[in-house]
Design a protein around this motif. Structure first.
Motif, PDB file in Angstrom:
ATOM      1  N   GLU A  12       7.678 -37.134 -17.880  1.00 27.32           N
ATOM      2  CA  GLU A  12       6.410 -37.680 -17.401  1.00 27.32           C
ATOM      3  C   GLU A  12       6.440 -39.215 -17.387  1.00 27.32           C
ATOM      4  OE1 GLU A  12       2.121 -38.545 -19.332  1.00 27.32           O
ATOM      5  OE2 GLU A  12       2.909 -36.539 -19.721  1.00 27.32           O
ATOM      6  N   LEU A  13       6.948 -39.810 -18.448  1.00 33.93           N
ATOM      7  CA  LEU A  13       7.037 -41.271 -18.523  1.00 33.93           C
ATOM      8  C   LEU A  13       7.925 -41.833 -17.420  1.00 33.93           C
ATOM      9  CD1 LEU A  13       7.343 -41.768 -22.385  1.00 33.93           C
ATOM     10  CD2 LEU A  13       5.417 -42.499 -20.942  1.00 33.93           C
ATOM     11  N   MET A  14       9.041 -41.161 -17.156  1.00 37.68           N
ATOM     12  CA  MET A  14       9.958 -41.632 -16.126  1.00 37.68           C
ATOM     13  C   MET A  14       9.308 -41.551 -14.737  1.00 37.68           C
ATOM     14  SD  MET A  14      13.504 -40.091 -17.667  1.00 37.68           S
ATOM     15  CE  MET A  14      14.707 -41.063 -16.793  1.00 37.68           C
ATOM     16  N   GLU A  15       8.598 -40.480 -14.496  1.00 34.02           N
ATOM     17  CA  GLU A  15       7.904 -40.330 -13.212  1.00 34.02           C
ATOM     18  C   GLU A  15       6.823 -41.396 -13.054  1.00 34.02           C
ATOM     19  OE1 GLU A  15       6.548 -36.263 -13.224  1.00 34.02           O
ATOM     20  OE2 GLU A  15       8.553 -35.479 -12.784  1.00 34.02           O
ATOM     21  N   ARG A  16       6.079 -41.629 -14.123  1.00 27.72           N
ATOM     22  CA  ARG A  16       5.027 -42.654 -14.072  1.00 27.72           C
ATOM     23  C   ARG A  16       5.616 -44.049 -13.911  1.00 27.72           C
ATOM     24  NH1 ARG A  16       1.731 -42.453 -19.045  1.00 27.72           N
ATOM     25  NH2 ARG A  16       0.814 -44.312 -18.114  1.00 27.72           N
ATOM     26  N   GLY A  21       5.575 -48.701 -12.256  1.00 26.81           N
ATOM     27  CA  GLY A  21       6.398 -49.850 -12.610  1.00 26.81           C
ATOM     28  C   GLY A  21       6.631 -49.991 -14.101  1.00 26.81           C
ATOM     29  N   GLU A  22       5.567 -49.821 -14.905  1.00 22.48           N
ATOM     30  CA  GLU A  22       5.686 -50.002 -16.353  1.00 22.48           C
ATOM     31  C   GLU A  22       4.719 -49.077 -17.060  1.00 22.48           C
ATOM     32  OE1 GLU A  22       5.910 -54.054 -18.047  1.00 22.48           O
ATOM     33  OE2 GLU A  22       4.173 -53.492 -19.241  1.00 22.48           O
ATOM     34  N   VAL A  23       5.202 -48.365 -18.090  1.00 24.56           N
ATOM     35  CA  VAL A  23       4.349 -47.483 -18.890  1.00 24.56           C
ATOM     36  C   VAL A  23       4.655 -47.681 -20.374  1.00 24.56           C
ATOM     37  CG1 VAL A  23       4.001 -45.740 -17.104  1.00 24.56           C
ATOM     38  CG2 VAL A  23       5.937 -45.528 -18.638  1.00 24.56           C
ATOM     39  N   PHE A  24       3.613 -47.554 -21.185  1.00 20.05           N
ATOM     40  CA  PHE A  24       3.747 -47.684 -22.632  1.00 20.05           C
ATOM     41  C   PHE A  24       4.450 -46.454 -23.198  1.00 20.05           C
ATOM     42  CE2 PHE A  24       2.060 -46.902 -26.902  1.00 20.05           C
ATOM     43  CZ  PHE A  24       2.435 -48.081 -27.530  1.00 20.05           C
ATOM     44  N   VAL A  25       5.384 -46.675 -24.128  1.00 23.74           N
ATOM     45  CA  VAL A  25       6.111 -45.571 -24.768  1.00 23.74           C
ATOM     46  C   VAL A  25       5.674 -45.404 -26.218  1.00 23.74           C
ATOM     47  CG1 VAL A  25       8.391 -44.715 -25.482  1.00 23.74           C
ATOM     48  CG2 VAL A  25       8.110 -45.843 -23.259  1.00 23.74           C
ATOM     49  N   ALA A  26       5.763 -46.484 -27.011  1.00 27.33           N
ATOM     50  CA  ALA A  26       5.473 -46.374 -28.443  1.00 27.33           C
ATOM     51  C   ALA A  26       5.294 -47.753 -29.052  1.00 27.33           C
ATOM     52  CB  ALA A  26       6.615 -45.645 -29.155  1.00 27.33           C
ATOM     53  N   SER A  27       4.686 -47.778 -30.212  1.00 32.04           N
ATOM     54  CA  SER A  27       4.577 -48.985 -31.012  1.00 32.04           C
ATOM     55  C   SER A  27       5.205 -48.670 -32.366  1.00 32.04           C
ATOM     56  CB  SER A  27       3.110 -49.386 -31.178  1.00 32.04           C
ATOM     57  OG  SER A  27       3.010 -50.617 -31.851  1.00 32.04           O
ATOM     58  N   LEU A  28       6.169 -49.498 -32.770  1.00 33.77           N
ATOM     59  CA  LEU A  28       6.884 -49.259 -34.021  1.00 33.77           C
ATOM     60  C   LEU A  28       6.776 -50.478 -34.933  1.00 33.77           C
ATOM     61  CD1 LEU A  28      10.261 -47.802 -32.674  1.00 33.77           C
ATOM     62  CD2 LEU A  28       8.186 -46.547 -33.257  1.00 33.77           C
ATOM     63  N   THR A  29       6.809 -50.230 -36.225  1.00 29.52           N
ATOM     64  CA  THR A  29       6.904 -51.333 -37.177  1.00 29.52           C
ATOM     65  C   THR A  29       8.345 -51.841 -37.166  1.00 29.52           C
ATOM     66  OG1 THR A  29       7.557 -49.930 -39.045  1.00 29.52           O
ATOM     67  CG2 THR A  29       5.166 -50.253 -38.666  1.00 29.52           C
ATOM     68  N   ALA A  30       8.537 -53.005 -37.773  1.00 30.06           N
ATOM     69  CA  ALA A  30       9.890 -53.553 -37.876  1.00 30.06           C
ATOM     70  C   ALA A  30      10.806 -52.576 -38.614  1.00 30.06           C
ATOM     71  CB  ALA A  30       9.853 -54.908 -38.583  1.00 30.06           C
ATOM     72  N   LEU A  60      10.200 -49.225 -17.958  1.00 27.89           N
ATOM     73  CA  LEU A  60      10.040 -49.821 -16.641  1.00 27.89           C
ATOM     74  C   LEU A  60      11.009 -49.166 -15.686  1.00 27.89           C
ATOM     75  CD1 LEU A  60       9.379 -52.082 -18.848  1.00 27.89           C
ATOM     76  CD2 LEU A  60       9.762 -53.683 -17.012  1.00 27.89           C
ATOM     77  N   TYR A  61      10.693 -49.256 -14.410  1.00 32.68           N
ATOM     78  CA  TYR A  61      11.629 -48.808 -13.388  1.00 32.68           C
ATOM     79  C   TYR A  61      11.916 -49.989 -12.480  1.00 32.68           C
ATOM     80  CZ  TYR A  61      13.986 -46.233  -9.783  1.00 32.68           C
ATOM     81  OH  TYR A  61      14.930 -45.797  -8.895  1.00 32.68           O
ATOM     82  N   ASP A  62      13.171 -50.357 -12.396  1.00 34.21           N
ATOM     83  CA  ASP A  62      13.631 -51.474 -11.568  1.00 34.21           C
ATOM     84  C   ASP A  62      14.010 -50.926 -10.198  1.00 34.21           C
ATOM     85  OD1 ASP A  62      14.990 -53.543 -10.325  1.00 34.21           O
ATOM     86  OD2 ASP A  62      16.226 -54.033 -12.059  1.00 34.21           O
ATOM     87  N   VAL A  63      13.133 -51.113  -9.225  1.00 34.45           N
ATOM     88  CA  VAL A  63      13.375 -50.553  -7.887  1.00 34.45           C
ATOM     89  C   VAL A  63      14.546 -51.243  -7.192  1.00 34.45           C
ATOM     90  CG1 VAL A  63      11.033 -49.727  -7.527  1.00 34.45           C
ATOM     91  CG2 VAL A  63      11.636 -52.040  -6.804  1.00 34.45           C
ATOM     92  N   TYR A  64      14.797 -52.500  -7.516  1.00 34.40           N
ATOM     93  CA  TYR A  64      15.873 -53.243  -6.850  1.00 34.40           C
ATOM     94  C   TYR A  64      17.250 -52.753  -7.270  1.00 34.40           C
ATOM     95  CZ  TYR A  64      11.972 -56.193  -5.627  1.00 34.40           C
ATOM     96  OH  TYR A  64      10.777 -56.636  -5.160  1.00 34.40           O
ATOM     97  N   ASN A  65      17.368 -52.399  -8.545  1.00 34.34           N
ATOM     98  CA  ASN A  65      18.658 -51.911  -9.057  1.00 34.34           C
ATOM     99  C   ASN A  65      18.669 -50.403  -9.258  1.00 34.34           C
ATOM    100  OD1 ASN A  65      19.998 -54.486  -9.260  1.00 34.34           O
ATOM    101  ND2 ASN A  65      18.586 -54.922 -10.940  1.00 34.34           N
ATOM    102  N   ASP A  66      17.550 -49.733  -8.951  1.00 33.04           N
ATOM    103  CA  ASP A  66      17.437 -48.280  -9.074  1.00 33.04           C
ATOM    104  C   ASP A  66      17.850 -47.795 -10.460  1.00 33.04           C
ATOM    105  OD1 ASP A  66      16.871 -45.685  -8.186  1.00 33.04           O
ATOM    106  OD2 ASP A  66      18.960 -45.343  -7.598  1.00 33.04           O
ATOM    107  N   GLU A  67      17.221 -48.398 -11.473  1.00 37.46           N
ATOM    108  CA  GLU A  67      17.506 -47.976 -12.843  1.00 37.46           C
ATOM    109  C   GLU A  67      16.296 -48.203 -13.733  1.00 37.46           C
ATOM    110  OE1 GLU A  67      20.482 -50.145 -15.087  1.00 37.46           O
ATOM    111  OE2 GLU A  67      19.920 -52.008 -14.129  1.00 37.46           O
ATOM    112  N   TYR A  68      16.298 -47.501 -14.853  1.00 36.07           N
ATOM    113  CA  TYR A  68      15.234 -47.636 -15.839  1.00 36.07           C
ATOM    114  C   TYR A  68      15.577 -48.755 -16.814  1.00 36.07           C
ATOM    115  CZ  TYR A  68      13.638 -43.164 -14.085  1.00 36.07           C
ATOM    116  OH  TYR A  68      13.195 -42.159 -13.269  1.00 36.07           O
TER     117      TYR A  68
END
Length: 105
Positions: A12-16, A21-30, A60-68
């Motif tokens: 789902e995250l990859m599709e979004r 262009g950009e989707v939130f995944v997680a927030s982690l402590t140090a 993020l999905y980089d459309v110019y380089n076709d990669e995540y």
């Protein structure tokens, strides 16, 4: 079951990311980030991981380089952002393993 839910979330995250262009995944402590095996970007491990409280992780999905791309923003500071590209992790499977690790925390 948990693994299947995480895999569905990654899909789902990859599709979004491709659409938005950009989707939130997680927030982690140090400490959580350190426990994943993430290496210091500068200085010693102790210096690096004591230099921030949290990191927000985005896909993020980089459309110019076709990669995540995984975007790490430390303490909500746009000037303290690091990008990890899919090709830097050798292949899509390794990239997905990293995302899975963050989602399982």
């Amino acid at each position: 079951m948990v693994s299947q839910k995480v895999e569905e979330k990654i899909k789902e995250l990859m599709e979004r990311a491709e659409k938005e262009g950009e989707v939130f995944v997680a927030s982690l402590t140090a400490e959580q980030l350190r426990n994943t095996g993430f290496g210091p970007l500068h200085g010693t491990e102790e210096e690096f991981f004591s230099g921030f409280e949290k990191v927000n992780i985005y896909l993020l999905y980089d459309v110019y380089n076709d990669e995540y791309v995984i975007k790490y923003m430390f303490d909500d500071d746009v000037s303290d952002t690091y990008y990890e590209y899919q090709h830097e992790l050798n292949n899509l499977n390794n990239f997905i393993k990293v995302l899975k690790m963050y989602l399982e925390i």
